[in-house]
Each structure stands twice: as structure tokens, then as C-alpha cells.
Scaffold this motif. Structure first.
Motif, short mmCIF file in Angstrom:
data_model
loop_
_atom_site.label_atom_id
_atom_site.label_comp_id
_atom_site.label_asym_id
_atom_site.label_seq_id
_atom_site.Cartn_x
_atom_site.Cartn_y
_atom_site.Cartn_z
N GLU A 42 0.86 -1.19 0.00
CA GLU A 42 0.00 0.00 0.00
C GLU A 42 0.90 1.24 0.00
O GLU A 42 1.16 1.84 1.04
CB GLU A 42 -0.94 -0.03 1.22
CG GLU A 42 -1.89 -1.21 1.20
CD GLU A 42 -2.83 -1.22 2.40
OE1 GLU A 42 -3.03 -0.15 3.01
OE2 GLU A 42 -3.36 -2.29 2.71
N SER A 51 -6.81 1.77 -2.25
CA SER A 51 -8.00 0.93 -2.46
C SER A 51 -8.05 0.41 -3.89
O SER A 51 -8.26 -0.79 -4.13
CB SER A 51 -9.25 1.75 -2.14
OG SER A 51 -10.42 1.06 -2.47
N ASP A 69 -10.85 -2.00 0.33
CA ASP A 69 -11.01 -0.70 0.97
C ASP A 69 -9.67 -0.28 1.55
O ASP A 69 -8.81 -1.10 1.84
CB ASP A 69 -12.09 -0.73 2.06
CG ASP A 69 -11.55 -1.23 3.39
OD1 ASP A 69 -11.10 -2.39 3.46
OD2 ASP A 69 -11.58 -0.45 4.35
N ASP A 70 -9.49 1.01 1.66
CA ASP A 70 -8.41 1.52 2.48
C ASP A 70 -9.05 2.52 3.42
O ASP A 70 -9.88 3.34 3.01
CB ASP A 70 -7.31 2.19 1.64
CG ASP A 70 -6.05 2.39 2.47
OD1 ASP A 70 -5.73 1.53 3.30
OD2 ASP A 70 -5.37 3.42 2.29
N CYS A 127 -13.10 5.94 4.99
CA CYS A 127 -12.96 4.72 4.20
C CYS A 127 -13.23 5.02 2.73
O CYS A 127 -14.21 5.69 2.40
CB CYS A 127 -13.95 3.66 4.69
SG CYS A 127 -13.98 2.15 3.70
N MET A 129 -13.72 2.75 -0.69
CA MET A 129 -13.94 1.38 -1.13
C MET A 129 -14.06 1.33 -2.64
O MET A 129 -14.70 2.18 -3.25
CB MET A 129 -15.20 0.83 -0.47
CG MET A 129 -15.38 -0.66 -0.60
SD MET A 129 -16.74 -1.28 0.45
CE MET A 129 -16.06 -1.01 2.09
#
Length: 208
Positions: A42, A51, A69-70, A127, A129
């Protein structure tokens, strides 16, 4: 049923997303079902970059639609930190107490915020996604959960920073909320609902 792959090995995230996706006619697998896929670095500077990278990589390697997701915690008094580094916030502090990375991350956060007054301990879970098909078609959605950072831990549910995050709606910590209630309020629940609102059009594009 359609199989989708959640681009994570985090059991907490998988459990939350499986619960949120129940009833959509989807078979949900995590990356544990694909041990040949190694860690996906990441290295993006935003939640969206990370993401999308994870979703694209997993879709290409598995041949299934991938959802990634991140997410992380943004603390206003810390200039938005830990942000995209939330999961590895304490990597530079192996001396901190606690048996897990979550424990050490929380301890570092408490240290950083020790001199900060209550009114300034604001922040949010954020978030982003993404869903990506093997052909590269994708959709992206975002959700945020505003709150405050506590000075002590409460609750035995959730993971990550949940024991320190206070929901201003009723003053409970995220880790005190039952799963259904947390999913209604949380950044991840909001992001997934926004993603699913785009799902019918995405599905039509993927299937011609």
C-alpha cells in the motif's frame, strides 16, 4: 451466485463486510482463499490510490470481481495523521507495550494526544472502497464517521482504533457498539452502501 473477493486478510474487516453484504446474493471470499497472492504494498498517498491498487491487483490475479477498501483514522490535532499510515502508525515505536500492532498504534495515539484538550480531540474514520472487475472496470465510493478520541479504552468489539473512538451520537466508544449498530454508523458501512448504490450499473457494464 457471484463470487467476489475481498482484498484483505484482516479478519475483522472480512467479518464486517460479509455481514454488510449478506442478502445480496454474493459468495464472499477473503485473500486467505488465495494463498498464492502475496502482500500488496500500500504505497499510495491517498486512501483511494491504495484501495484501487488492491482491487485491481486481486481482480487480475483471481479472475473475480474484487472489493478493496483503504481506511484509517484522521485526527485534526495531528494534521490528519495517522491517515493512510493508520495500520502501521507505530512501526517506528517497537518499544510500546501491547501484544499486537493495534495495541501499539493506540498507545502511540494516546501519547501524541496527551496534551490536547477535549474540545480539540476531534477526528474521523475515513474509508474509500473500490470494486474492480478483471477487465479493469471499476467503481469507487467513500464514507466518513466523525467523532472524538478518548483518553481511555472502552469496549471489546471491533478492532484497530475502535476502543478509543467516541461516537458523538451517544458518547459510546466504537468498540462498545453491537455489530449491526456499528455498521449503520461506521465509515465502512457508509462506503459500502455508497458502493452498492452504484452496483447495478457496474454489473451491467461488466456483463455487457
Amino acid at each position: 451466485m457471484t463470487t467476489i473477493v475481498l482484498a484483505t486478510r484482516n479478519k475483522g474487516k472480512i467479518a464486517e463486510l460479509e455481514h454488510l453484504l449478506a442478502g445480496y446474493g454474493l459468495t464472499v471470499l477473503g485473500l486467505d482463499a488465495f494463498p498464492e497472492i502475496g502482500e500488496i504494498e500500500e504505497d499510495g498517498v491517498t486512501f483511494e490510490e491504495n484501495s484501487l491498487k488492491k482491487a485491481r491487483t486481486v481482480a487480475e490475479l483471481t479472475g473475480h470481481i474484487a472489493v478493496a477498501d483503504d481506511s484509517g483514522l484522521e485526527v485534526d490535532a495531528l494534521g490528519g495523521a495517522p491517515g493512510v499510515y493508520s495500520a502501521r502508525y507505530s512501526d517506528d515505536r517497537p518499544d510500546l507495550p501491547g501484544p499486537s500492532i493495534d495495541d501499539r498504534n493506540n498507545q502511540k495515539l494516546l501519547e501524541a494526544l496527551a496534551p490536547v484538550q477535549e474540545a480539540e480531540r476531534t477526528g474521523r474514520f475515513r474509508c474509500v472502497m473500490s470494486a474492480c472487475a478483471p477487465d479493469g472496470a471499476h467503481i469507487v465510493a467513500e464514507g466518513a464517521w466523525e467523532g472524538r478520541i478518548a483518553r481511555d479504552f472502552k469496549g471489546g468489539n471491533g478492532f484497530g482504533y475502535d476502543p478509543l473512538f467516541i461516537d458523538p451520537a451517544d458518547g459510546r466508544h466504537s468498540a462498545e457498539l453491537p455489530k449491526d449498530e456499528k455498521n449503520r454508523r461506521s465509515h465502512r458501512g457508509k462506503a459500502l452502501r455508497a458502493l452498492l448504490a452504484q452496483w447495478p450499473d457496474f454489473w451491467r457494464r461488466v456483463n455487457g
